[in-house]
Write a protein that holds these residues in place. Sequence first.
Motif, PDB file in Angstrom:
ATOM      1  N   GLY A  27       0.384   5.713 -14.277  1.00 58.53           N
ATOM      2  CA  GLY A  27      -0.311   6.405 -13.210  1.00 58.53           C
ATOM      3  C   GLY A  27       0.119   5.978 -11.827  1.00 58.53           C
ATOM      4  N   LEU A  28       0.620   4.752 -11.701  1.00 58.93           N
ATOM      5  CA  LEU A  28       1.076   4.283 -10.401  1.00 58.93           C
ATOM      6  C   LEU A  28       2.307   5.030  -9.915  1.00 58.93           C
ATOM      7  CD1 LEU A  28       0.702   0.374 -10.410  1.00 58.93           C
ATOM      8  CD2 LEU A  28      -0.411   2.015  -8.887  1.00 58.93           C
ATOM      9  N   VAL A  29       3.120   5.528 -10.835  1.00 52.08           N
ATOM     10  CA  VAL A  29       4.337   6.230 -10.418  1.00 52.08           C
ATOM     11  C   VAL A  29       4.002   7.468  -9.584  1.00 52.08           C
ATOM     12  CG1 VAL A  29       6.428   7.408 -11.188  1.00 52.08           C
ATOM     13  CG2 VAL A  29       5.710   5.292 -12.307  1.00 52.08           C
ATOM     14  N   PRO A  30       3.183   8.424 -10.086  1.00 53.36           N
ATOM     15  CA  PRO A  30       2.840   9.560  -9.216  1.00 53.36           C
ATOM     16  C   PRO A  30       2.014   9.155  -7.999  1.00 53.36           C
ATOM     17  CG  PRO A  30       1.581   9.639 -11.267  1.00 53.36           C
ATOM     18  CD  PRO A  30       2.633   8.591 -11.445  1.00 53.36           C
ATOM     19  N   ALA A  31       1.249   8.057  -8.114  1.00 51.89           N
ATOM     20  CA  ALA A  31       0.443   7.622  -6.970  1.00 51.89           C
ATOM     21  C   ALA A  31       1.310   7.074  -5.843  1.00 51.89           C
ATOM     22  CB  ALA A  31      -0.570   6.570  -7.411  1.00 51.89           C
ATOM     23  N   LEU A 151      -7.205   2.540  -7.109  1.00 48.67           N
ATOM     24  CA  LEU A 151      -6.869   1.197  -6.661  1.00 48.67           C
ATOM     25  C   LEU A 151      -5.689   1.190  -5.708  1.00 48.67           C
ATOM     26  CD1 LEU A 151      -7.206  -0.677 -10.089  1.00 48.67           C
ATOM     27  CD2 LEU A 151      -8.903  -0.530  -8.248  1.00 48.67           C
ATOM     28  N   ALA A 152      -4.730   2.090  -5.936  1.00 48.47           N
ATOM     29  CA  ALA A 152      -3.485   2.025  -5.177  1.00 48.47           C
ATOM     30  C   ALA A 152      -3.581   2.663  -3.805  1.00 48.47           C
ATOM     31  CB  ALA A 152      -2.361   2.690  -5.971  1.00 48.47           C
ATOM     32  N   THR A 153      -4.318   3.771  -3.680  1.00 50.66           N
ATOM     33  CA  THR A 153      -4.311   4.514  -2.413  1.00 50.66           C
ATOM     34  C   THR A 153      -4.750   3.661  -1.221  1.00 50.66           C
ATOM     35  OG1 THR A 153      -4.628   6.636  -3.539  1.00 50.66           O
ATOM     36  CG2 THR A 153      -5.217   6.532  -1.203  1.00 50.66           C
ATOM     37  N   PRO A 154      -5.865   2.920  -1.309  1.00 48.38           N
ATOM     38  CA  PRO A 154      -6.236   2.093  -0.145  1.00 48.38           C
ATOM     39  C   PRO A 154      -5.188   1.029   0.174  1.00 48.38           C
ATOM     40  CG  PRO A 154      -8.085   2.320  -1.656  1.00 48.38           C
ATOM     41  CD  PRO A 154      -6.884   2.837  -2.366  1.00 48.38           C
ATOM     42  N   LEU A 155      -4.607   0.406  -0.863  1.00 43.85           N
ATOM     43  CA  LEU A 155      -3.606  -0.634  -0.632  1.00 43.85           C
ATOM     44  C   LEU A 155      -2.317  -0.047  -0.078  1.00 43.85           C
ATOM     45  CD1 LEU A 155      -4.115  -2.830  -3.828  1.00 43.85           C
ATOM     46  CD2 LEU A 155      -4.891  -3.316  -1.497  1.00 43.85           C
ATOM     47  N   LEU A 156      -1.885   1.078  -0.628  1.00 40.03           N
ATOM     48  CA  LEU A 156      -0.658   1.710  -0.153  1.00 40.03           C
ATOM     49  C   LEU A 156      -0.821   2.242   1.268  1.00 40.03           C
ATOM     50  CD1 LEU A 156       0.271   3.626  -3.421  1.00 40.03           C
ATOM     51  CD2 LEU A 156       1.561   1.736  -2.428  1.00 40.03           C
ATOM     52  N   THR A 157      -2.008   2.758   1.573  1.00 40.68           N
ATOM     53  CA  THR A 157      -2.262   3.244   2.925  1.00 40.68           C
ATOM     54  C   THR A 157      -2.217   2.101   3.936  1.00 40.68           C
ATOM     55  OG1 THR A 157      -3.632   5.052   2.073  1.00 40.68           O
ATOM     56  CG2 THR A 157      -3.909   4.472   4.386  1.00 40.68           C
ATOM     57  N   ALA A 158      -2.748   0.943   3.530  1.00 40.66           N
ATOM     58  CA  ALA A 158      -2.817  -0.198   4.445  1.00 40.66           C
ATOM     59  C   ALA A 158      -1.500  -0.957   4.543  1.00 40.66           C
ATOM     60  CB  ALA A 158      -3.938  -1.138   4.002  1.00 40.66           C
ATOM     61  N   THR A 223       2.307  14.757 -10.238  1.00 39.16           N
ATOM     62  CA  THR A 223       3.380  14.391  -9.318  1.00 39.16           C
ATOM     63  C   THR A 223       3.227  15.057  -7.957  1.00 39.16           C
ATOM     64  OG1 THR A 223       4.926  14.063 -11.164  1.00 39.16           O
ATOM     65  CG2 THR A 223       5.890  14.372  -8.984  1.00 39.16           C
ATOM     66  N   PHE A 224       2.698  16.285  -7.914  1.00 34.50           N
ATOM     67  CA  PHE A 224       2.725  17.048  -6.666  1.00 34.50           C
ATOM     68  C   PHE A 224       1.352  17.353  -6.085  1.00 34.50           C
ATOM     69  CE2 PHE A 224       6.896  17.831  -8.477  1.00 34.50           C
ATOM     70  CZ  PHE A 224       7.705  17.649  -7.378  1.00 34.50           C
ATOM     71  N   ILE A 225       0.271  16.936  -6.736  1.00 36.96           N
ATOM     72  CA  ILE A 225      -1.053  17.293  -6.224  1.00 36.96           C
ATOM     73  C   ILE A 225      -1.332  16.626  -4.878  1.00 36.96           C
ATOM     74  CG2 ILE A 225      -2.262  15.473  -7.517  1.00 36.96           C
ATOM     75  CD1 ILE A 225      -4.571  17.495  -7.862  1.00 36.96           C
ATOM     76  N   GLU A 226      -0.928  15.360  -4.713  1.00 36.77           N
ATOM     77  CA  GLU A 226      -1.147  14.695  -3.429  1.00 36.77           C
ATOM     78  C   GLU A 226      -0.315  15.352  -2.327  1.00 36.77           C
ATOM     79  OE1 GLU A 226      -2.153  10.345  -3.069  1.00 36.77           O
ATOM     80  OE2 GLU A 226      -0.940  10.293  -4.900  1.00 36.77           O
ATOM     81  N   LEU A 227       0.931  15.661  -2.634  1.00 35.51           N
ATOM     82  CA  LEU A 227       1.781  16.311  -1.640  1.00 35.51           C
ATOM     83  C   LEU A 227       1.260  17.709  -1.300  1.00 35.51           C
ATOM     84  CD1 LEU A 227       5.242  15.186  -3.021  1.00 35.51           C
ATOM     85  CD2 LEU A 227       4.187  14.456  -0.871  1.00 35.51           C
ATOM     86  N   TYR A 228       0.623  18.379  -2.267  1.00 35.19           N
ATOM     87  CA  TYR A 228       0.007  19.679  -2.007  1.00 35.19           C
ATOM     88  C   TYR A 228      -1.104  19.549  -0.971  1.00 35.19           C
ATOM     89  CZ  TYR A 228      -2.783  23.914  -2.941  1.00 35.19           C
ATOM     90  OH  TYR A 228      -3.495  25.087  -2.824  1.00 35.19           O
ATOM     91  N   TRP A 229      -1.946  18.527  -1.137  1.00 35.78           N
ATOM     92  CA  TRP A 229      -3.032  18.302  -0.181  1.00 35.78           C
ATOM     93  C   TRP A 229      -2.475  17.899   1.190  1.00 35.78           C
ATOM     94  CZ3 TRP A 229      -5.489  19.479  -4.529  1.00 35.78           C
ATOM     95  CH2 TRP A 229      -6.844  19.789  -4.482  1.00 35.78           C
ATOM     96  N   LEU A 230      -1.434  17.060   1.188  1.00 32.40           N
ATOM     97  CA  LEU A 230      -0.876  16.569   2.454  1.00 32.40           C
ATOM     98  C   LEU A 230      -0.109  17.641   3.208  1.00 32.40           C
ATOM     99  CD1 LEU A 230       0.450  13.081   1.268  1.00 32.40           C
ATOM    100  CD2 LEU A 230      -1.412  13.456   2.903  1.00 32.40           C
ATOM    101  N   LEU A 239      -7.886  11.785   1.411  1.00 30.94           N
ATOM    102  CA  LEU A 239      -8.340  12.976   0.689  1.00 30.94           C
ATOM    103  C   LEU A 239      -7.298  13.413  -0.341  1.00 30.94           C
ATOM    104  CD1 LEU A 239     -10.609  14.972   0.402  1.00 30.94           C
ATOM    105  CD2 LEU A 239      -9.541  16.409   2.152  1.00 30.94           C
ATOM    106  N   ALA A 240      -6.026  13.258  -0.010  1.00 29.73           N
ATOM    107  CA  ALA A 240      -4.978  13.568  -0.986  1.00 29.73           C
ATOM    108  C   ALA A 240      -5.073  12.632  -2.189  1.00 29.73           C
ATOM    109  CB  ALA A 240      -3.605  13.450  -0.328  1.00 29.73           C
ATOM    110  N   GLY A 241      -5.308  11.340  -1.926  1.00 25.89           N
ATOM    111  CA  GLY A 241      -5.516  10.404  -3.035  1.00 25.89           C
ATOM    112  C   GLY A 241      -6.753  10.753  -3.836  1.00 25.89           C
ATOM    113  N   ALA A 242      -7.789  11.259  -3.160  1.00 24.72           N
ATOM    114  CA  ALA A 242      -9.001  11.678  -3.863  1.00 24.72           C
ATOM    115  C   ALA A 242      -8.725  12.857  -4.786  1.00 24.72           C
ATOM    116  CB  ALA A 242     -10.088  12.045  -2.852  1.00 24.72           C
ATOM    117  N   ALA A 243      -7.814  13.739  -4.384  1.00 26.11           N
ATOM    118  CA  ALA A 243      -7.470  14.892  -5.230  1.00 26.11           C
ATOM    119  C   ALA A 243      -6.842  14.425  -6.542  1.00 26.11           C
ATOM    120  CB  ALA A 243      -6.513  15.811  -4.481  1.00 26.11           C
TER     121      ALA A 243
END
Length: 403
Positions: A27-31, A151-158, A223-230, A239-243
Amino acid sequence: MTTQQAGVWRRMRLWGAAHAVDDLYQGLVPAVVPYFVLERGYGYVAAGGLTLAATLGSAVPQPLVGLLVDRRPLPWLSAAGLALAGLGVGLSGLADGYALVWLLVLLSGLGVAAFHPAAGRAAREAAGDSAGAMSVFAAGGSVGFFLAPVLATPLLTAWGVRATAVFVLPALAMAAVLFRARHRRYGGPGGSAVRTGKDRWRPFLVLTGVEIVRSVAFFGVSTFIELYWLRHLGASHLLAGAALTCFLLGGVVGTLGGGRLADRIGMVRTAQWGTALTAPALLLLRVAPGPWAPLLFAVLAGAMLNLPFAVLVKLGQDYLPTRPGTAAGVTLGLAVSVGGLLAPLFGLIAQSHGPEGVLAVLPAVPVAGVLLGMFMVEPDSGSTTGGAGNCAKRETPVGEIAG
Protein backbone atom coordinates in the motif's frame (compact mmCIF):
# COMPACT_ATOMS: atom_id res chain seq x y z
CA MET A 1 -16.85 -20.29 22.19
CA THR A 2 -14.93 -23.52 22.85
CA THR A 3 -11.23 -23.67 23.64
CA GLN A 4 -10.58 -25.12 20.20
CA GLN A 5 -12.53 -22.32 18.49
CA ALA A 6 -10.64 -19.73 20.52
CA GLY A 7 -7.40 -21.32 19.32
CA VAL A 8 -8.52 -21.00 15.69
CA TRP A 9 -9.32 -17.31 16.04
CA ARG A 10 -6.06 -16.71 17.93
CA ARG A 11 -4.12 -18.18 15.04
CA MET A 12 -6.16 -16.18 12.53
CA ARG A 13 -5.40 -12.97 14.42
CA LEU A 14 -1.67 -13.76 14.25
CA TRP A 15 -1.73 -14.34 10.51
CA GLY A 16 -4.13 -11.46 9.93
CA ALA A 17 -1.78 -9.09 11.75
CA ALA A 18 1.23 -10.38 9.81
CA HIS A 19 -0.68 -9.96 6.53
CA ALA A 20 -1.58 -6.40 7.51
CA VAL A 21 2.06 -5.48 8.12
CA ASP A 22 3.19 -7.16 4.89
CA ASP A 23 0.60 -5.44 2.71
CA LEU A 24 1.29 -2.13 4.40
CA TYR A 25 4.35 -2.03 2.13
CA GLN A 26 2.34 -2.83 -0.97
CA GLY A 27 0.00 0.00 0.00
CA LEU A 28 2.91 2.36 0.53
CA VAL A 29 3.83 2.19 -3.15
CA PRO A 30 0.66 3.94 -4.46
CA ALA A 31 0.71 6.21 -1.39
CA VAL A 32 4.25 7.45 -2.07
CA VAL A 33 4.06 7.63 -5.89
CA PRO A 34 2.40 11.10 -5.97
CA TYR A 35 5.21 12.44 -3.78
CA PHE A 36 7.85 11.08 -6.14
CA VAL A 37 5.94 12.80 -8.97
CA LEU A 38 5.68 16.13 -7.17
CA GLU A 39 9.00 16.17 -5.29
CA ARG A 40 11.35 14.56 -7.81
CA GLY A 41 9.59 15.40 -11.04
CA TYR A 42 8.78 11.84 -12.15
CA GLY A 43 6.38 11.67 -15.09
CA TYR A 44 3.19 9.60 -15.14
CA VAL A 45 4.91 6.76 -17.01
CA ALA A 46 7.75 6.71 -14.48
CA ALA A 47 5.16 6.70 -11.69
CA GLY A 48 3.47 3.70 -13.28
CA GLY A 49 6.91 2.11 -13.57
CA LEU A 50 7.27 2.05 -9.78
CA THR A 51 3.99 0.14 -9.53
CA LEU A 52 5.31 -2.15 -12.26
CA ALA A 53 8.48 -2.80 -10.22
CA ALA A 54 6.46 -3.83 -7.18
CA THR A 55 4.34 -6.07 -9.39
CA LEU A 56 7.26 -7.78 -11.14
CA GLY A 57 8.85 -8.53 -7.79
CA SER A 58 5.72 -9.90 -6.18
CA ALA A 59 3.62 -11.40 -8.97
CA VAL A 60 5.99 -13.50 -11.05
CA PRO A 61 7.82 -15.44 -8.30
CA GLN A 62 4.81 -16.21 -6.09
CA PRO A 63 3.50 -19.30 -7.91
CA LEU A 64 7.05 -20.72 -7.86
CA VAL A 65 7.32 -20.02 -4.14
CA GLY A 66 3.93 -21.69 -3.72
CA LEU A 67 5.21 -24.85 -5.41
CA LEU A 68 8.22 -24.79 -3.10
CA VAL A 69 6.24 -24.48 0.14
CA ASP A 70 3.96 -27.32 -0.93
CA ARG A 71 7.01 -29.60 -1.11
CA ARG A 72 9.13 -28.74 1.92
CA PRO A 73 8.82 -26.86 5.22
CA LEU A 74 10.48 -23.44 5.31
CA PRO A 75 9.57 -22.13 8.77
CA TRP A 76 11.55 -18.93 8.32
CA LEU A 77 10.17 -17.88 4.95
CA SER A 78 7.24 -15.72 6.07
CA ALA A 79 9.43 -13.78 8.49
CA ALA A 80 12.23 -13.26 5.97
CA GLY A 81 9.83 -12.16 3.24
CA LEU A 82 8.14 -9.69 5.55
CA ALA A 83 11.48 -8.15 6.58
CA LEU A 84 12.57 -7.75 2.93
CA ALA A 85 9.22 -6.21 1.96
CA GLY A 86 9.66 -3.52 4.59
CA LEU A 87 13.32 -2.83 3.95
CA GLY A 88 12.88 -2.39 0.20
CA VAL A 89 10.08 0.15 0.11
CA GLY A 90 11.19 1.73 3.39
CA LEU A 91 14.61 2.60 2.00
CA SER A 92 13.34 3.70 -1.41
CA GLY A 93 12.68 7.23 -0.22
CA LEU A 94 16.32 7.57 0.84
CA ALA A 95 17.68 6.47 -2.53
CA ASP A 96 18.96 8.90 -5.14
CA GLY A 97 18.19 8.24 -8.78
CA TYR A 98 15.18 6.55 -10.36
CA ALA A 99 17.03 3.29 -11.11
CA LEU A 100 17.90 2.66 -7.46
CA VAL A 101 14.41 3.59 -6.29
CA TRP A 102 12.97 1.18 -8.87
CA LEU A 103 15.32 -1.62 -7.72
CA LEU A 104 14.41 -1.18 -4.05
CA VAL A 105 10.70 -1.30 -4.86
CA LEU A 106 11.39 -4.48 -6.86
CA LEU A 107 13.15 -6.04 -3.85
CA SER A 108 10.20 -5.16 -1.67
CA GLY A 109 7.98 -7.02 -4.11
CA LEU A 110 10.24 -10.06 -3.85
CA GLY A 111 9.72 -9.98 -0.09
CA VAL A 112 5.98 -9.98 -0.63
CA ALA A 113 6.42 -12.96 -2.99
CA ALA A 114 8.17 -14.87 -0.22
CA PHE A 115 5.54 -14.03 2.40
CA HIS A 116 2.18 -14.66 0.74
CA PRO A 117 2.25 -18.34 -0.30
CA ALA A 118 3.64 -19.49 3.05
CA ALA A 119 1.35 -17.32 5.14
CA GLY A 120 -1.65 -18.06 2.92
CA ARG A 121 -1.18 -21.79 3.39
CA ALA A 122 -0.86 -21.35 7.16
CA ALA A 123 -3.99 -19.21 7.36
CA ARG A 124 -6.01 -21.68 5.28
CA GLU A 125 -5.02 -24.52 7.60
CA ALA A 126 -6.03 -22.47 10.63
CA ALA A 127 -9.34 -21.29 9.15
CA GLY A 128 -10.63 -24.75 8.30
CA ASP A 129 -13.83 -24.59 6.22
CA SER A 130 -14.97 -21.15 7.39
CA ALA A 131 -14.92 -18.37 4.81
CA GLY A 132 -15.55 -15.97 7.70
CA ALA A 133 -12.37 -17.08 9.47
CA MET A 134 -10.39 -16.91 6.24
CA SER A 135 -11.68 -13.38 5.74
CA VAL A 136 -9.76 -12.35 8.88
CA PHE A 137 -6.51 -13.21 7.12
CA ALA A 138 -7.59 -11.66 3.83
CA ALA A 139 -8.84 -8.54 5.60
CA GLY A 140 -5.43 -8.21 7.21
CA GLY A 141 -4.05 -7.42 3.77
CA SER A 142 -6.82 -4.88 3.18
CA VAL A 143 -6.08 -3.31 6.56
CA GLY A 144 -2.43 -2.99 5.58
CA PHE A 145 -3.34 -1.24 2.34
CA PHE A 146 -5.74 1.00 4.28
CA LEU A 147 -3.19 1.95 6.94
CA ALA A 148 -0.53 2.86 4.36
CA PRO A 149 -1.98 6.25 3.33
CA VAL A 150 -3.37 6.90 6.83
CA LEU A 151 0.12 6.62 8.32
CA ALA A 152 2.15 7.78 5.35
CA THR A 153 0.30 10.90 4.17
CA PRO A 154 1.01 13.07 7.24
CA LEU A 155 4.66 11.97 7.32
CA LEU A 156 5.17 12.37 3.58
CA THR A 157 3.49 15.77 3.62
CA ALA A 158 5.75 16.94 6.45
CA TRP A 159 9.06 15.29 5.56
CA GLY A 160 8.82 14.29 1.90
CA VAL A 161 9.61 10.90 0.40
CA ARG A 162 12.47 10.29 2.86
CA ALA A 163 9.80 9.62 5.49
CA THR A 164 9.48 6.09 4.07
CA ALA A 165 12.46 5.11 6.26
CA VAL A 166 10.17 5.23 9.32
CA PHE A 167 8.29 2.23 7.97
CA VAL A 168 11.22 -0.17 8.17
CA LEU A 169 10.52 -0.72 11.88
CA PRO A 170 7.07 -2.45 11.71
CA ALA A 171 8.42 -5.03 9.25
CA LEU A 172 11.37 -5.95 11.44
CA ALA A 173 9.18 -6.16 14.55
CA MET A 174 6.54 -8.43 13.00
CA ALA A 175 9.22 -10.54 11.30
CA ALA A 176 10.72 -11.15 14.75
CA VAL A 177 7.29 -12.25 16.07
CA LEU A 178 6.82 -14.71 13.20
CA PHE A 179 10.33 -16.05 13.54
CA ARG A 180 9.86 -16.71 17.25
CA ALA A 181 6.47 -18.37 16.60
CA ARG A 182 7.74 -20.69 13.88
CA HIS A 183 7.91 -23.72 16.20
CA ARG A 184 4.80 -23.00 18.26
CA ARG A 185 2.41 -25.93 18.15
CA TYR A 186 -1.32 -25.87 17.72
CA GLY A 187 -3.76 -28.77 17.73
CA GLY A 188 -7.46 -29.32 17.24
CA PRO A 189 -9.73 -27.96 14.55
CA GLY A 190 -8.09 -25.50 12.30
CA GLY A 191 -4.79 -27.34 12.62
CA SER A 192 -3.12 -29.07 9.71
CA ALA A 193 -5.04 -31.84 8.00
CA VAL A 194 -4.25 -34.55 5.51
CA ARG A 195 -5.49 -33.10 2.25
CA THR A 196 -7.62 -35.20 -0.06
CA GLY A 197 -9.57 -34.56 -3.21
CA LYS A 198 -8.83 -33.96 -6.85
CA ASP A 199 -7.21 -30.74 -8.04
CA ARG A 200 -9.54 -28.96 -10.47
CA TRP A 201 -7.44 -26.74 -12.69
CA ARG A 202 -10.12 -25.54 -15.10
CA PRO A 203 -12.30 -23.74 -12.51
CA PHE A 204 -9.11 -22.55 -10.83
CA LEU A 205 -8.04 -20.85 -14.07
CA VAL A 206 -11.47 -19.21 -14.37
CA LEU A 207 -11.14 -17.97 -10.78
CA THR A 208 -7.66 -16.65 -11.56
CA GLY A 209 -9.09 -14.67 -14.47
CA VAL A 210 -11.71 -13.10 -12.19
CA GLU A 211 -8.99 -12.18 -9.69
CA ILE A 212 -6.85 -10.63 -12.44
CA VAL A 213 -9.76 -8.42 -13.54
CA ARG A 214 -10.28 -7.33 -9.93
CA SER A 215 -6.55 -6.62 -9.65
CA VAL A 216 -6.46 -4.43 -12.77
CA ALA A 217 -9.28 -2.27 -11.44
CA PHE A 218 -7.78 -2.11 -7.95
CA PHE A 219 -4.34 -1.00 -9.11
CA GLY A 220 -5.81 1.50 -11.54
CA VAL A 221 -7.76 3.22 -8.77
CA SER A 222 -5.13 2.98 -6.04
CA THR A 223 -2.34 4.34 -8.26
CA PHE A 224 -4.21 7.34 -9.68
CA ILE A 225 -6.95 8.24 -7.19
CA GLU A 226 -4.74 10.71 -5.28
CA LEU A 227 -3.53 12.32 -8.49
CA TYR A 228 -7.17 12.56 -9.63
CA TRP A 229 -8.04 14.55 -6.51
CA LEU A 230 -4.89 16.70 -6.80
CA ARG A 231 -4.79 17.43 -10.52
CA HIS A 232 -8.44 17.19 -11.64
CA LEU A 233 -10.45 18.14 -8.55
CA GLY A 234 -7.88 20.64 -7.26
CA ALA A 235 -7.94 19.20 -3.72
CA SER A 236 -5.26 19.44 -1.04
CA HIS A 237 -2.70 16.74 -0.32
CA LEU A 238 -4.56 15.74 2.83
CA LEU A 239 -7.90 15.41 1.01
CA ALA A 240 -6.24 13.43 -1.78
CA GLY A 241 -4.75 11.11 0.84
CA ALA A 242 -8.21 10.84 2.40
CA ALA A 243 -9.60 9.69 -0.96
CA LEU A 244 -7.12 6.81 -1.12
CA THR A 245 -7.83 6.05 2.55
CA CYS A 246 -11.59 5.92 1.88
CA PHE A 247 -11.06 3.56 -1.04
CA LEU A 248 -8.90 1.23 1.02
CA LEU A 249 -11.18 1.45 4.06
CA GLY A 250 -14.00 0.27 1.83
CA GLY A 251 -11.74 -2.62 0.89
CA VAL A 252 -11.43 -3.69 4.54
CA VAL A 253 -15.21 -3.59 5.00
CA GLY A 254 -15.79 -5.45 1.74
CA THR A 255 -13.28 -8.18 2.55
CA LEU A 256 -14.75 -8.92 5.98
CA GLY A 257 -18.30 -8.63 4.68
CA GLY A 258 -17.58 -10.92 1.75
CA GLY A 259 -16.39 -13.72 4.02
CA ARG A 260 -19.51 -13.45 6.21
CA LEU A 261 -21.78 -13.24 3.16
CA ALA A 262 -20.15 -16.31 1.58
CA ASP A 263 -20.91 -18.40 4.69
CA ARG A 264 -24.58 -17.52 4.13
CA ILE A 265 -25.19 -17.52 0.37
CA GLY A 266 -22.19 -19.40 -1.02
CA MET A 267 -18.76 -18.42 -2.29
CA VAL A 268 -19.53 -18.34 -6.01
CA ARG A 269 -22.58 -16.11 -5.67
CA THR A 270 -20.65 -13.71 -3.42
CA ALA A 271 -17.83 -13.45 -5.97
CA GLN A 272 -20.30 -12.90 -8.81
CA TRP A 273 -22.24 -10.19 -6.97
CA GLY A 274 -19.12 -8.30 -5.91
CA THR A 275 -17.72 -8.33 -9.43
CA ALA A 276 -21.00 -7.18 -10.99
CA LEU A 277 -21.47 -4.29 -8.55
CA THR A 278 -17.93 -2.97 -9.04
CA ALA A 279 -18.64 -1.36 -12.44
CA PRO A 280 -21.43 1.00 -11.29
CA ALA A 281 -19.45 1.87 -8.15
CA LEU A 282 -16.43 2.91 -10.25
CA LEU A 283 -18.65 4.89 -12.60
CA LEU A 284 -20.19 6.82 -9.71
CA LEU A 285 -16.70 7.53 -8.37
CA ARG A 286 -15.77 9.20 -11.67
CA VAL A 287 -18.94 11.21 -12.31
CA ALA A 288 -19.66 12.46 -8.78
CA PRO A 289 -19.06 16.25 -8.67
CA GLY A 290 -16.69 18.17 -6.42
CA PRO A 291 -13.90 16.91 -4.15
CA TRP A 292 -16.13 15.73 -1.28
CA ALA A 293 -19.05 13.75 -2.76
CA PRO A 294 -16.77 11.25 -4.57
CA LEU A 295 -15.32 10.18 -1.19
CA LEU A 296 -18.51 8.21 -0.52
CA PHE A 297 -18.18 6.38 -3.81
CA ALA A 298 -14.49 5.74 -3.14
CA VAL A 299 -15.61 3.75 -0.09
CA LEU A 300 -18.28 1.96 -2.13
CA ALA A 301 -15.86 1.12 -4.97
CA GLY A 302 -13.32 -0.29 -2.51
CA ALA A 303 -15.99 -2.40 -0.81
CA MET A 304 -17.33 -3.90 -4.02
CA LEU A 305 -13.85 -4.60 -5.39
CA ASN A 306 -12.90 -6.48 -2.24
CA LEU A 307 -16.17 -8.29 -1.56
CA PRO A 308 -14.89 -11.36 -3.47
CA PHE A 309 -11.29 -11.20 -2.13
CA ALA A 310 -11.35 -13.65 0.81
CA VAL A 311 -13.78 -15.83 -1.14
CA LEU A 312 -11.44 -16.14 -4.12
CA VAL A 313 -8.47 -17.00 -1.87
CA LYS A 314 -10.38 -19.76 -0.07
CA LEU A 315 -12.12 -21.00 -3.21
CA GLY A 316 -8.79 -21.29 -5.01
CA GLN A 317 -7.43 -23.54 -2.27
CA ASP A 318 -10.63 -25.59 -2.38
CA TYR A 319 -10.14 -26.10 -6.12
CA LEU A 320 -6.54 -27.26 -5.48
CA PRO A 321 -6.89 -29.14 -2.16
CA THR A 322 -3.49 -30.84 -2.44
CA ARG A 323 -1.62 -27.65 -3.42
CA PRO A 324 -2.55 -24.93 -0.89
CA GLY A 325 0.74 -23.06 -1.25
CA THR A 326 0.46 -22.97 -5.03
CA ALA A 327 -3.14 -21.78 -4.84
CA ALA A 328 -2.18 -19.05 -2.36
CA GLY A 329 0.77 -18.04 -4.51
CA VAL A 330 -1.57 -17.44 -7.44
CA THR A 331 -4.65 -15.98 -5.72
CA LEU A 332 -2.72 -13.86 -3.20
CA GLY A 333 0.25 -13.24 -5.45
CA LEU A 334 0.22 -13.52 -9.22
CA ALA A 335 -3.44 -12.75 -9.83
CA VAL A 336 -3.64 -10.01 -7.19
CA SER A 337 -0.45 -8.29 -8.35
CA VAL A 338 -0.73 -8.70 -12.11
CA GLY A 339 -2.91 -5.61 -12.33
CA GLY A 340 0.21 -3.62 -11.61
CA LEU A 341 1.65 -4.80 -14.93
CA LEU A 342 -0.84 -2.50 -16.64
CA ALA A 343 0.18 0.50 -14.53
CA PRO A 344 2.44 1.86 -17.31
CA LEU A 345 -0.52 1.61 -19.73
CA PHE A 346 -2.65 3.58 -17.31
CA GLY A 347 0.28 5.97 -17.06
CA LEU A 348 0.11 6.55 -20.82
CA ILE A 349 -3.63 7.22 -20.56
CA ALA A 350 -2.97 9.70 -17.75
CA GLN A 351 -0.18 11.30 -19.78
CA SER A 352 -2.64 12.03 -22.61
CA HIS A 353 -5.93 12.54 -20.76
CA GLY A 354 -4.97 13.12 -17.14
CA PRO A 355 -5.84 10.93 -14.12
CA GLU A 356 -9.51 11.55 -14.91
CA GLY A 357 -9.00 9.60 -18.14
CA VAL A 358 -7.88 6.55 -16.18
CA LEU A 359 -10.91 6.70 -13.90
CA ALA A 360 -13.15 7.05 -16.95
CA VAL A 361 -11.80 3.83 -18.46
CA LEU A 362 -11.86 1.70 -15.31
CA PRO A 363 -15.66 1.09 -15.07
CA ALA A 364 -15.39 -1.03 -18.24
CA VAL A 365 -12.82 -3.38 -16.70
CA PRO A 366 -15.15 -5.41 -14.39
CA VAL A 367 -17.31 -6.43 -17.36
CA ALA A 368 -14.72 -9.09 -18.22
CA GLY A 369 -14.93 -10.37 -14.63
CA VAL A 370 -18.72 -10.60 -14.86
CA LEU A 371 -18.44 -12.76 -17.99
CA LEU A 372 -15.83 -15.02 -16.42
CA GLY A 373 -17.86 -15.26 -13.22
CA MET A 374 -20.65 -16.98 -15.14
CA PHE A 375 -18.36 -20.02 -15.50
CA MET A 376 -17.44 -20.30 -11.80
CA VAL A 377 -18.55 -23.44 -9.96
CA GLU A 378 -18.74 -24.49 -6.32
CA PRO A 379 -15.86 -26.69 -5.06
CA ASP A 380 -16.23 -30.44 -4.60
CA SER A 381 -17.79 -31.18 -1.22
CA GLY A 382 -15.53 -34.18 -0.77
CA SER A 383 -12.29 -32.21 -0.71
CA THR A 384 -10.67 -31.82 2.69
CA THR A 385 -8.81 -28.66 3.51
CA GLY A 386 -8.39 -28.71 7.21
CA GLY A 387 -11.97 -28.25 8.44
CA ALA A 388 -13.10 -29.68 11.74
CA GLY A 389 -14.18 -33.26 11.71
CA ASN A 390 -13.31 -34.02 8.11
CA CYS A 391 -10.24 -36.13 8.70
CA ALA A 392 -7.53 -37.01 11.14
CA LYS A 393 -5.54 -34.06 12.41
CA ARG A 394 -1.94 -33.93 13.48
CA GLU A 395 -0.34 -31.40 15.78
CA THR A 396 1.80 -29.22 13.58
CA PRO A 397 4.30 -26.43 14.18
CA VAL A 398 3.05 -23.09 12.92
CA GLY A 399 6.31 -22.68 11.05
CA GLU A 400 5.81 -26.00 9.28
CA ILE A 401 2.31 -25.00 8.29
CA ALA A 402 3.68 -21.74 6.99
CA GLY A 403 6.32 -23.47 4.98
